[in-house]
Design an enzyme around this catalytic site. Structure first.
Site, short mmCIF file in Angstrom:
data_model
loop_
_atom_site.label_atom_id
_atom_site.label_comp_id
_atom_site.label_asym_id
_atom_site.label_seq_id
_atom_site.Cartn_x
_atom_site.Cartn_y
_atom_site.Cartn_z
CE LYS A 1 10.94 -33.09 -33.00
NZ LYS A 1 10.38 -33.82 -32.07
NE ARG B 1 10.90 -42.39 -32.14
CZ ARG B 1 11.00 -42.38 -33.43
NH1 ARG B 1 11.48 -43.56 -34.05
NH2 ARG B 1 10.53 -41.55 -34.15
CG HIS C 1 8.27 -33.04 -43.82
ND1 HIS C 1 9.34 -32.20 -44.26
CD2 HIS C 1 7.31 -32.33 -43.96
CE1 HIS C 1 8.91 -31.21 -45.01
NE2 HIS C 1 7.63 -31.02 -44.63
CD GLU D 1 13.14 -26.58 -37.54
OE1 GLU D 1 13.63 -26.80 -36.38
OE2 GLU D 1 13.25 -27.13 -38.41
#
Length: 651
Positions: free
Chosen positions: A119, A295, A238, A203
């Protein structure tokens, strides 16, 4: 197909079955793999070959054993491996090993997977390409001191996100920095167990946003297109719950800007194959890159429904070296599609994953209704894998038409033996916030509303059904129930930690139930078939009824609502001595990841005692009261069943 002749699907469940359908339509031979819990599931029956993967000591989860999967592929005559999604689909080492073994890997190249699986590196590459990213910290220094320092700079709300993560695992939201240490440790543990890496990024948690993702495709000849957006804002922890295409809040200009940014992101890293570029969109229509999934996505069917394209067919064509089947101008959007994820979980118990045998499974049918699933009647839902058991997808001319069709499909679904989130999905679909276009905070607000407004009618239905079952139990024949129906009797039901008393009078088919809120009583009519209750009518509303036992509780599914309860024993002499709070039991089957206490240690209410891993998620089992750890009945690595004793506490 030129090179691809025989395809092995290195995955399980509904995605394996879905890939097999397309592969067989293209004339390819198919090879499925399966473990013991998956014997007899649809993908094993649909494939031309189904190869069993036994447990091998020291080799871990068979579906993740890349070396063995490649051996099986070569032995079976396969020339190509499709990893589906999850498991090995974003494992660069596996993609590389396939190529080295002479196999075609259906997916992007190892370098692209490796870059976007990280990430931190992925965000850096997007920033260099001019794609705006969510502000935060993605540095290499993973020390607790540095992460706490960066968290203080970012401030709350804050999101901890596993560098190698996905599917909501290894992610924790922080609203108070005092929560940081425990949340960080939990996220790292979950990430390490799921992905083999405990590194995280931090974040800024953006509120009132929409989660919008763009489906992209690129071939080996330098062509890249997008297939419009999907709105995945309805999510919990999430994890996506409902997905739809197109988004109800995206107009033509924003759609064009998002599509261009996604294609730019793909071409910047030389991407090949199917991918999803994910963004957060603010109320002022700014958008920020959050990650790229290299994917096929769980929610890809909604894109297929609105475009009329088969994304697995496109994947196989690109893997075979062909050019993309269509240019950007050729791709058109038609109507609206919504997908819900059907999970084996109990929404009233913190969405705790559920296990058990499926005693009935009849998926809905109809024009514009699609069900991608992995179960048949008799299947055992195991704690070993993700709790998603299927997806319901509908397509209609308008979003409102699709919403109504999906509600009907969920109500038409016949499923018993395992508790699911169906009732929760129906509440989401019927809510004004969903109808108007949800943001990522929608589910949290809905759950807060549910907590403050318990379902009284559902509880009365439960009382009538459980009383009927108790009378049948002691009188053998349902017709004898009428002998008890002349006077009102008082019964008490136990719903988790809550007890509710009812006055009830009944005959064979009709019950009158009184509560404090309904002192005059409510009439409930019961329909039976072969000595089983199949439907209940309360006032003017009719409900289907499915009932089963599991772990000493009675599970009742009414289609658009459900309950888990039992009749309280009216005779205290029949009850075991001691407080239930003194015995901490496993809420579900799983594996012990960590024991956080020692025998003899003083315990405070809310303290974590044991960490249990089940269905790929980490569950912290906490003390319900102050006390002392009298005995610890489990060790790290133990497999436990539902209601197995974990810890005994003394006052």
């Amino acid at each position: 197909m030129k090179k691809i002749k025989t395809l092995l699907i290195a995955n399980r469940g509904e995605i394996a079955h879905r890939i097999i359908r397309t592969a067989k339509a293209l004339g390819l031979e198919t090879v499925a793999v399966y473990t013991e819990p998956d014997a007899g599931t649809p993908h094993t029956k649909a494939a031309d070959q189904a190869i069993f993967l036994p447990e091998v000591a020291g080799r871990g989860e068979p579906y993740l054993d890349s070396e063995r999967l490649i051996e099986v592929a070569l032995r079976s005559g396969a020339d190509t491996i499709h990893p589906g999604y999850g498991f090995l689909s974003e494992n660069a080492d596996f993609a590389e090993a396939c190529v080295k073994a002479g196999l075609v890997f259906v997916g992007p190249g190892p370098d692209a997977i490796r870059l976007m699986a990280d990430k931190a590196a992925g965000k850096a590459s997007m920033a260099r390409a001019g794609v705006r990213c969510v502000p935060g910290y993605d540095g290499e220094d993973q020390s607790l001191a540095r992460l706490k320092q960066e968290a203080e700079k970012i401030n709350t709300p804050l999101l901890i996100k596993a560098v190698a993560g996905g599917g909501g695992r290894g992610m924790r939201r922080i609203d108070n920095l005092a929560q940081f240490d425990e949340a960080l440790a939990s996220a790292k543990n979950e990430a390490r167990n799921a992905f083999g890496s405990e590194d995280v990024i931090l974040e800024r948690y953006l509120t009132e946003t929409r989660h919008i993702e763009i489906q992209i495709f690129a071939d080996q000849h330098g062509n890249a297109v997008h297939l419009f957006e999907r709105d995945c804002s309805t999510q919990r922890r999430h994890q996506k719950v409902i997905e739809e295409a197109p988004s109800p809040i995206v107009d033509a200009d924003l759609r064009g800007a998002l599509g261009q940014a996604a294609v730019k992101a793909a071409t910047a890293i030389g991407y090949v194959g199917a991918g999803t570029v994910e963004f957060l969109v603010t109320p002022s229509w700014e958008f920020f890159f959050i990650e790229m999934n290299t994917r096929l996505q769980v929610e890809h069917p909604v894109t297929e429904e609105i475009t009329g394209l088969d994304l697995v067919e496109w994947q196989l064509q690109v893997a075979d070296g062909e050019m993309l089947p269509a240019s950007q101008a050729d791709i058109q959007m038609n109507g609206a599609s919504i997908e819900v994820r059907l999970y084996a979980e109990n929404p009233s118990d913190g969405f705790m994953p559920q296990t058990g045998a499926v005693s009935q499974w009849e998926p809905p049918v109809g024009d514009g209704v699609r069900v991608d699933h992995m179960i048949v009647t008799g299947n055992e839902i195991s704690a070993r894998y993700d709790p998603m058991i299927g997806k319901l997808i509908v397509h209609e001319k308008s979003r409102e038409g699709a919403r109504k069709k999906l509600i009907k499909a969920l109500l038409d679904l016949k499923l018993s033996g395992i508790l699911t989130n169906r009732a929760f999905l129906l509440k989401c679909l019927a809510h004004d916030s969903f109808i108007g276009g949800p943001d990522t905070g929608f589910v949290d607000r809905l759950l807060a509303e549910e907590a403050s407004d318990p379902a009284g009618k559902t509880n009365m239905l439960v009382a009538a059904v459980l009383y009927w079952l108790e009378c049948r139990k002691w009188r053998a024949m349902p017709s004898d129930w009428s002998s008890l129906g002349n006077a009102f009797r008082t019964i008490t039901l136990v719903f988790g930690e809550k007890e509710i008393s009812f006055e009830i009078r009944a005959n064979e088919k009709v019950a009158w139930v009184k509560t404090d809120d309904h002192p005059d009583g409510v009439r409930i009519t019961l329909e039976t078939e072969q000595a089983e209750i199949t439907r209940a009518t309360i006032e003017d509303q009719s409900w289907p009824v499915s009932v089963w036992e599991n772990g000493g509780e009675t599970y009742l599914d009414f289609g658009s609502d459900f309950a888990v309860a039992h009749l309280k024993d009216p005779n205290p002499a029949n009850q075991a001595g001691g407080s239930a709070d003194h015995f901490v039991k496993a809420p579900m089957a799983g594996r012990i990841l960590s024991v956080e206490i020692k025998a003899g240690e003083a315990i405070t209410a809310g303290q974590t005692l044991v960490i249990l891993e089940a269905m790929k998620m980490e569950h912290r089992i906490r003390a319900g009261q102050d006390g002392q750890a009298e005995a610890i009945s489990v060790s790290v690595g133990d497999q436990v069943g539902k209601n197995d004793l974990l810890v005994s506490l003394a006052s």
